[in-house]
Design a protein around this motif. Structure first.
Motif, PDB file in Angstrom:
ATOM      1  N   GLY A   1       0.831  -1.191   0.000  1.00  0.00           N
ATOM      2  CA  GLY A   1       0.000   0.000   0.000  1.00  0.00           C
ATOM      3  C   GLY A   1       0.865   1.240   0.000  1.00  0.00           C
TER       4      GLY A   1
ATOM      5  N   GLU B   1      -0.560   1.583   4.076  1.00  0.00           N
ATOM      6  CA  GLU B   1      -2.011   1.456   4.088  1.00  0.00           C
ATOM      7  C   GLU B   1      -2.504   1.022   2.715  1.00  0.00           C
ATOM      8  OE1 GLU B   1      -6.081   3.983   5.138  1.00  0.00           O
ATOM      9  OE2 GLU B   1      -4.110   4.890   5.465  1.00  0.00           O
TER      10      GLU B   1
ATOM     11  N   GLY C   1      -6.182  -0.845   0.599  1.00  0.00           N
ATOM     12  CA  GLY C   1      -7.575  -1.262   0.684  1.00  0.00           C
ATOM     13  C   GLY C   1      -8.529  -0.101   0.845  1.00  0.00           C
ATOM     14  N   PRO C   2      -9.820  -0.395   0.798  1.00  0.00           N
ATOM     15  CA  PRO C   2     -10.844   0.657   0.871  1.00  0.00           C
ATOM     16  C   PRO C   2     -10.907   1.303   2.249  1.00  0.00           C
ATOM     17  CG  PRO C   2     -11.848  -1.518   0.959  1.00  0.00           C
ATOM     18  CD  PRO C   2     -10.405  -1.742   0.634  1.00  0.00           C
ATOM     19  N   GLN C   3     -11.094   2.618   2.278  1.00  0.00           N
ATOM     20  CA  GLN C   3     -11.157   3.355   3.530  1.00  0.00           C
ATOM     21  C   GLN C   3     -12.300   2.883   4.430  1.00  0.00           C
ATOM     22  OE1 GLN C   3      -9.324   6.109   5.038  1.00  0.00           O
ATOM     23  NE2 GLN C   3      -7.817   5.131   3.715  1.00  0.00           N
ATOM     24  N   ASN C   4     -13.363   2.415   3.827  1.00  0.00           N
ATOM     25  CA  ASN C   4     -14.523   1.978   4.614  1.00  0.00           C
ATOM     26  C   ASN C   4     -14.527   0.479   4.883  1.00  0.00           C
ATOM     27  OD1 ASN C   4     -15.018   1.158   2.016  1.00  0.00           O
ATOM     28  ND2 ASN C   4     -17.152   1.847   1.947  1.00  0.00           N
ATOM     29  N   GLY C   5     -13.428  -0.207   4.542  1.00  0.00           N
ATOM     30  CA  GLY C   5     -13.366  -1.649   4.782  1.00  0.00           C
ATOM     31  C   GLY C   5     -13.055  -1.963   6.232  1.00  0.00           C
TER      32      GLY C   5
ATOM     33  N   VAL D   1     -11.056  -2.962   9.295  1.00  0.00           N
ATOM     34  CA  VAL D   1      -9.616  -2.706   9.434  1.00  0.00           C
ATOM     35  C   VAL D   1      -8.874  -3.925   9.974  1.00  0.00           C
ATOM     36  CG1 VAL D   1      -7.866  -1.248  10.510  1.00  0.00           C
ATOM     37  CG2 VAL D   1     -10.057  -0.263   9.805  1.00  0.00           C
TER      38      VAL D   1
ATOM     39  N   VAL E   1      -6.711  -7.339   1.135  1.00  0.00           N
ATOM     40  CA  VAL E   1      -7.361  -6.249   0.404  1.00  0.00           C
ATOM     41  C   VAL E   1      -8.369  -6.802  -0.602  1.00  0.00           C
ATOM     42  CG1 VAL E   1      -6.956  -4.398  -1.276  1.00  0.00           C
ATOM     43  CG2 VAL E   1      -5.464  -4.622   0.728  1.00  0.00           C
TER      44      VAL E   1
ATOM     45  N   HIS F   1     -10.785  -5.617   2.831  1.00  0.00           N
ATOM     46  CA  HIS F   1     -10.289  -5.057   4.087  1.00  0.00           C
ATOM     47  C   HIS F   1      -9.362  -3.862   3.859  1.00  0.00           C
ATOM     48  CE1 HIS F   1     -11.800  -8.106   6.911  1.00  0.00           C
ATOM     49  NE2 HIS F   1     -11.681  -8.931   5.889  1.00  0.00           N
ATOM     50  N   ARG F   2      -9.398  -2.955   4.804  1.00  0.00           N
ATOM     51  CA  ARG F   2      -8.429  -1.864   4.884  1.00  0.00           C
ATOM     52  C   ARG F   2      -7.285  -2.372   5.765  1.00  0.00           C
ATOM     53  NH1 ARG F   2      -9.347   3.732   8.328  1.00  0.00           N
ATOM     54  NH2 ARG F   2      -7.347   4.756   7.812  1.00  0.00           N
TER      55      ARG F   2
END
Length: 330
Positions: A32, A48, A50-54, A56, A78, A82-83
């Motif tokens: 990331g 970091e 993956g999606p911000q809203n995934g 964690v 990811v 998952h974030r």
């Protein structure tokens, strides 16, 4: 002739810039984006993806390793939405102290508090936390003392919470032998030796802790850059001296250490992992199973897997993390 040399220089410079950009892109694709944030007493370097809203997932490395142990794990997590946050612990990589006056303290409570502070800084209320070596101990501590911050736990070698008092008891000779480096670090000779031979020391530990892992020089050298951190040696030496009561730690962590000395149980959904060829000191899983009082699964990775399962068996490790997360949903 001058024009030719100038053109050659420009071409060489272009090639070097291209290689650097490719290397950064490769790192970004795997771990990331590398970022920095002030958290607690540190400016923390972390990757970091993956999606911000995934949901964690925090991945925590140990000694003497770094975030690249997880580079083949992150994309798998990811891909499941998952974030994923992968921070450098204090004393590693681009994580630095905000003040020169802060004690370079390696005690377990300090490292765990760092990660809670990171979660606060990133506004992460809750996460699945997975780690090995120091990272597993840190994950265990957060799960034990701050269970409301932990969705699920993945801990290599199980329950690693310790205390200075507990470490006073002598072990069997064959077990003491495995801790040779801890006794070495207790001496000034050891501190000087580690400072002078940090990378050679790390490579020796990699080989002895994972005798079946045929890592190449590129893999080791990528991780070894994290040991160039100006506080690395001080943190490592203090960590192992603290365990033997040779370093006092800091008073601000006394209350936490009192709680940890009581060996608190862990109630969050947990998956523990052991490699069938782990050459580092570790307990029999039967001895620590009772410390986990919630939903619990133990996995033994076979096929010559050593002390660094995320790097040695990334697909299995990622599957274990996803399994732990699913336990929290049942």
């Amino acid at each position: 002739m001058k024009t030719t040399l100038k053109h050659k220089f420009i071409l060489l410079l272009f090639i070097m810039i291209s290689i650097s950009a490719f290397s950064q892109k490769r790192e970004d694709n795997l771990l990331g984006t590398i970022k920095q944030i002030n958290a607690g007493v540190l400016n923390v370097g972390y990757a970091e993806a993956g999606p911000q809203n995934g949901p964690v997932i925090l991945l925590l490395h140990g000694w003497p390793y770094d975030i690249h142990s997880f580079e083949k794990v992150v994309p798998l997590l990811v891909a499941k939405g998952h974030r994923v946050i992968t921070p450098y612990l204090r004393g590693y990589g681009s994580t630095t102290f905000l003040s020169q006056d802060t004690q370079r303290n390696g005690q377990q409570a300090a490292i765990a508090t760092d990660i809670v502070a990171l979660m606060d800084a990133l506004k992460i209320k809750k996460a699945t936390i997975a780690g090995f070596d120091w990272g597993a101990r840190t994950a265990d501590i957060i799960a034990a003392l701050w269970p409301d911050r932990v969705t699920a736990l993945v801990s290599v070698s199980g329950y690693l919470i310790g205390s200075q008092q507990g470490n006073k008891a002598p072990l069997k000779p064959k077990d003491e032998l495995l801790w040779w480096y801890q006794f070495y670090f207790a001496t000034e000779r050891g501190a000087q030796g580690y400072a002078a031979n940090t990378k050679e020391f790390a490579k020796l530990i990699w080989k002895s802790a994972s005798p079946g892992w045929n890592f190449d020089d590129a893999t080791f050298n990528t991780a070894a850059t994290a040991f160039e951190n100006p506080d690395h040696v001080a943190i490592v030496i203090d960590n192992y001296r603290w365990r033997l009561g040779l370093s006092k730690g800091e008073k601000q962590y006394d209350e936490i250490e009192i709680k940890l000395a009581a060996s608190p149980v862990i109630t969050v959904p947990t998956v523990t992992i052991e490699g069938d060829a782990n050459g580092a000191p570790h307990a029999d899983p039967v001895k620590y199973a009772s410390r986990f009082k919630g939903k619990y699964i133990h996995l033994t990775f076979t096929g010559g897997i050593g002390h660094n399962p995320p790097a040695e068996a990334p697909q299995q490790f990622a599957a274990a993390v996803l399994q732990a997360y699913q336990l929290s949903k049942k």
